[in-house]
Design an enzyme around this catalytic site. Structure first.
Site, PDB file in Angstrom:
ATOM      1  N   ASP A   1     -14.995   2.723  12.245  1.00  0.00           N
ATOM      2  CA  ASP A   1     -14.372   2.971  13.191  1.00  0.00           C
ATOM      3  C   ASP A   1     -14.968   3.611  14.990  1.00  0.00           C
ATOM      4  OD1 ASP A   1     -12.703   4.457  11.098  1.00  0.00           O
ATOM      5  OD2 ASP A   1     -14.462   6.435  10.961  1.00  0.00           O
TER       6      ASP A   1
ATOM      7  N   LYS B   1      -5.255   4.063   8.420  1.00  0.00           N
ATOM      8  CA  LYS B   1      -6.431   5.478   8.337  1.00  0.00           C
ATOM      9  C   LYS B   1      -4.991   6.212   8.898  1.00  0.00           C
ATOM     10  CE  LYS B   1     -10.189   6.442   9.804  1.00  0.00           C
ATOM     11  NZ  LYS B   1     -11.614   6.917   9.806  1.00  0.00           N
TER      12      LYS B   1
ATOM     13  N   ASP C   1     -20.606   8.396  16.073  1.00  0.00           N
ATOM     14  CA  ASP C   1     -20.735   8.221  14.208  1.00  0.00           C
ATOM     15  C   ASP C   1     -21.235   7.570  13.234  1.00  0.00           C
ATOM     16  OD1 ASP C   1     -20.986  10.380  12.418  1.00  0.00           O
ATOM     17  OD2 ASP C   1     -18.707   9.613  12.143  1.00  0.00           O
TER      18      ASP C   1
ATOM     19  N   GLY D   1     -11.809  12.334   5.789  1.00  0.00           N
ATOM     20  CA  GLY D   1     -12.446  12.510   5.534  1.00  0.00           C
ATOM     21  C   GLY D   1     -12.230  13.293   6.718  1.00  0.00           C
TER      22      GLY D   1
ATOM     23  N   ASN E   1     -19.960   4.819   6.975  1.00  0.00           N
ATOM     24  CA  ASN E   1     -19.059   3.759   7.966  1.00  0.00           C
ATOM     25  C   ASN E   1     -19.800   1.996   8.250  1.00  0.00           C
ATOM     26  OD1 ASN E   1     -17.153   6.193   9.347  1.00  0.00           O
ATOM     27  ND2 ASN E   1     -18.571   6.568  10.800  1.00  0.00           N
TER      28      ASN E   1
ATOM     29  N   VAL F   1      -7.828   7.437   4.502  1.00  0.00           N
ATOM     30  CA  VAL F   1      -7.633   5.843   4.958  1.00  0.00           C
ATOM     31  C   VAL F   1      -7.008   5.507   2.977  1.00  0.00           C
ATOM     32  CG1 VAL F   1      -8.945   4.081   5.298  1.00  0.00           C
ATOM     33  CG2 VAL F   1      -9.544   5.577   5.866  1.00  0.00           C
TER      34      VAL F   1
ATOM     35  N   GLU G   1      -9.341  -4.420   9.743  1.00  0.00           N
ATOM     36  CA  GLU G   1      -9.325  -4.985   8.954  1.00  0.00           C
ATOM     37  C   GLU G   1      -9.655  -4.225   7.113  1.00  0.00           C
ATOM     38  OE1 GLU G   1     -13.127  -8.558   8.266  1.00  0.00           O
ATOM     39  OE2 GLU G   1     -12.738  -6.983   9.497  1.00  0.00           O
ATOM     40  N   TYR G   2      -9.138  -5.008   6.214  1.00  0.00           N
ATOM     41  CA  TYR G   2      -9.690  -4.208   5.166  1.00  0.00           C
ATOM     42  C   TYR G   2     -10.567  -4.808   4.447  1.00  0.00           C
ATOM     43  CZ  TYR G   2      -9.374  -3.716  -0.068  1.00  0.00           C
ATOM     44  OH  TYR G   2      -9.630  -3.013  -1.601  1.00  0.00           O
TER      45      TYR G   2
ATOM     46  N   MET H   1     -12.168  12.843   9.905  1.00  0.00           N
ATOM     47  CA  MET H   1     -11.317  12.154  11.130  1.00  0.00           C
ATOM     48  C   MET H   1      -9.697  11.349  10.785  1.00  0.00           C
ATOM     49  SD  MET H   1     -14.649  11.146  13.100  1.00  0.00           S
ATOM     50  CE  MET H   1     -13.882   9.913  14.504  1.00  0.00           C
TER      51      MET H   1
END
Length: 595
Positions: free
Chosen positions: A155, A39, A137, A19, A142, A24, A93-94, A21
């Site tokens: 985020d 990220k 955002d 994205g 998200n 990832v 964290e995933y 930002m």
């Protein structure tokens, strides 16, 4: 970035997303032997030292958040990548699951799941807002869902950083346009209430499977956000309780001062929704009750609702007041097959120490119910304002005597009433009365700033008082003694009035505020209210009939100023004009003397 690439002590496994930002990656933490989401911010980010300092400050604040509904940030650092340049990264964290956006793409969610996820989003935002962190955002992309249905917000902290750095793509607006609050779309400084708006957009998206402000291009979406009301949930999906329309209206109101002020208010309202009932109503009881308690439920058949109507307001008491007309009367008017019968909830206000409740009305947001009643300790009739969220009752004994014909301003901040001493307004819930007129007259809100007063003539006056403009008066041939009890007839520039006749009866009439002309709409009727669904509600046959005091509802076309269907009775028992009232959103609230 190819699999196997080492960034600091993280080994890239796969790319998860991309994205404006950053990108990832799924990665392995070689030190702690765990899977993380890595990220990597884009090369053009954090060019200056000020940008870099701000990024770390915001990222560390986000990393300090510790809540089950927030994806935890493990580390913020910089490291060399494939081409040798230093790039900032965040290890977090995933989450082994899908984004909420991916889930919604499969279709609208079950209402129970939508409410559950919205409540979890609110709980996560609450922790951030208490730490003075605004996400800026919030969007379904998200928000991640674990395999166990746990919400994880991603985020935090990055959006504010992006506002003052080059993290967003050239020419793009900060955030995702479809989720932006009006103040954010205008480029104004935003606070937690902007996140609350975005959470409302997500809830709308989960329930309907579509956006509240759709558009094929960015400018069209922004125009809708700034100028239009979203389609009601109940119009887009069958079986949605009207309470959800009310909650949505409070989430997506364009004025942030009228929006939920704190996100922790949302889970409580969502929890109060009865998913097994789409029809409820309220009454003010003159009995002694210590709390708002449901009485024995009965059943009533309901019909499909019209395709579009203005929003509902959502506190449980307000919702209780809202549904009778649209459940009972509309079912007959539309002549459509009934749905499965659903329970009707009766809710009673705590009126211990108060008798003979009359003149009820409800604020647009459902937060306050005002009514007149006799204070048994003082044996005098006065004004009472009940706070639905706290259960607190405000009484004005010794200050206000014999109030009647009450109404809340469109913004809900002021209550208008008349008494033998004149017309007054007061700041809700416990302000001091401010005189508008020293005569015994009736008045209604034309807007937050102006009032319409009707008695022997119809006049306009500022809500602050001052000079009055005469708009209409009875001519010499009129068969009426006056015009009173005004109510706005939608946005038509006309009002409904009750016109007394020499024989002691009443006619319901309309008055054109521009031309001053008036016309009788219903003979032997009074106390007209225009509903936002396109109907008039009024009392029929006040004298000399066995159905004296009966409420009736009838379809009314504002364009032709004529009825488009027959009247249908509203089964709430015998009423006088001072026994029932309406909120500005069309909610019916009435006093009940059968107990």
């Amino acid at each position: 970035m190819t699999p196997g690439t080492i960034i600091s002590h993280y080994r890239v496994v796969d790319q998860l997303g991309r994205g404006g930002m950053g990108i990832v990656y799924k990665a392995e933490d070689t030190k702690l032997d765990r899977t993380v989401a890595l990220k990597l911010l884009p090369p053009h980010a954090l060019v200056s030292e000020d940008d870099r300092a701000r990024f770390y400050r915001e990222a560390r604040a986000a990393a300090a958040l510790n809540h089950a509904n927030i994806a935890h940030v493990y580390e913020i650092d910089e490291a060399a990548v494939e081409n040798g340049e230093s790039r900032p990264f965040i290890a977090m964290e995933y989450i082994d699951g899908d984004s909420l956006s991916e889930v919604i793409q499969r279709g609208p969610l079950p209402l129970k799941d939508a409410i559950n996820y919205a409540s979890q989003i609110a709980e996560g935002l609450k922790v951030a807002h208490e730490a003075n962190i605004v996400h800026r955002d919030i969007k379904s992309g998200n928000v991640m869902l674990t395999s166990k249905g746990v919400v994880k917000i991603l985020d935090f902290g990055l959006a504010k950083t992006a506002a003052s750095t080059k993290l967003t793509q050239m020419g793009s607006t900060l955030g995702t346009v479809a989720y932006m609050s009006p103040e954010q779309a205008r480029g104004e400084e935003v606070d937690r209430r902007s996140d609350i708006w975005s959470a409302g957009v997500i809830l709308y998206e989960m329930i309907t499977g579509q956006m509240p402000f759709p558009g094929d291009y960015e400018q069209a979406i922004v125009y809708g956000i700034l100028n239009e009301d979203p389609e009601s949930l109940t119009a887009l999906r069958a079986g949605v309780p009207m309470a959800l329309d009310g909650i949505m209206a409070k989430l997506l109101t364009k004025d942030p001062d009228l929006r939920y002020q704190h996100i922790d208010e949302l889970p409580a309202d969502l929890k109060a929704i009865d998913l097994g009932s789409a029809v409820t109503r309220s009454r003010i009881s003159t009995g002694s009750r210590s709390a708002i308690t449901p009485a024995q439920p009965s059943a009533i058949e309901t019909a499909s609702r019209p395709a579009r109507r203005p929003p509902w307001y959502a506190h449980p008491v307000a919702i209780g007041a809202a549904a009778l007309l649209f459940g009972a009367a509309m079912g007959f008017l539309l002549r459509q097959p009934p749905e499965v019968p659903k329970p009707v909830r009766y809710l009673s206000l705590p009126t211990h120490g108060i008798r003979d409740a009359t003149n009820p009305t409800i604020s647009p947001d459902g937060e306050y119910i005002a009514f007149a009643g006799t204070d048994t300790s003082a044996q005098s009739e006065t004004l009472f304002i009940y706070e639905t969220s706290t259960g607190r009752m405000h009484g004005f004994t010794g200050t206000i005597a014999e109030p009647e014909w009450m109404s809340f301003s469109p913004n809900g901040r002021w209550l208008l009433y008349n008494s033998p001493a004149g017309v007054y307004r007061l700041l809700v819930p416990d302000g001091q009365p401010i005189m508008i007129s020293s005569k015994f007259e009736t008045a209604a809100w034309e807007s937050d700033e102006s009032l319409i007063i009707a008695w022997e003539t119809v006049r306009r006056i500022s809500a602050s008082g001052g000079e009055q403009d005469t708009l209409a008066r009875l001519d010499s041939t009129a068969a009426h003694n006056g015009l009173f009890a005004p109510r706005m007839l939608g946005a038509s520039g006309q009002i409904l009035v009750t016109a007394p006749t020499p024989d002691g009866n009443w006619d319901l009439a309309r008055v054109d505020l521009e031309t001053g002309k008036y016309e009788v709409l219903v003979e032997r009727a009074a106390a007209g209210h225009y509903l936002p669904t396109g109907h008039l509600l009024y009392i029929r046959n006040l004298e000399g009939s066995q159905d004296a005091g009966a409420l009736a509802i009838q379809p009314f076309d504002l364009e032709t100023m004529s009825f488009s269907g027959s009247p249908v009775p509203v089964p709430v028992g015998e009423q006088e004009w001072y026994h029932f009232g309406f909120g500005l959103d069309g909610t019916l609230i009435y006093t009940d003397f059968t107990e």
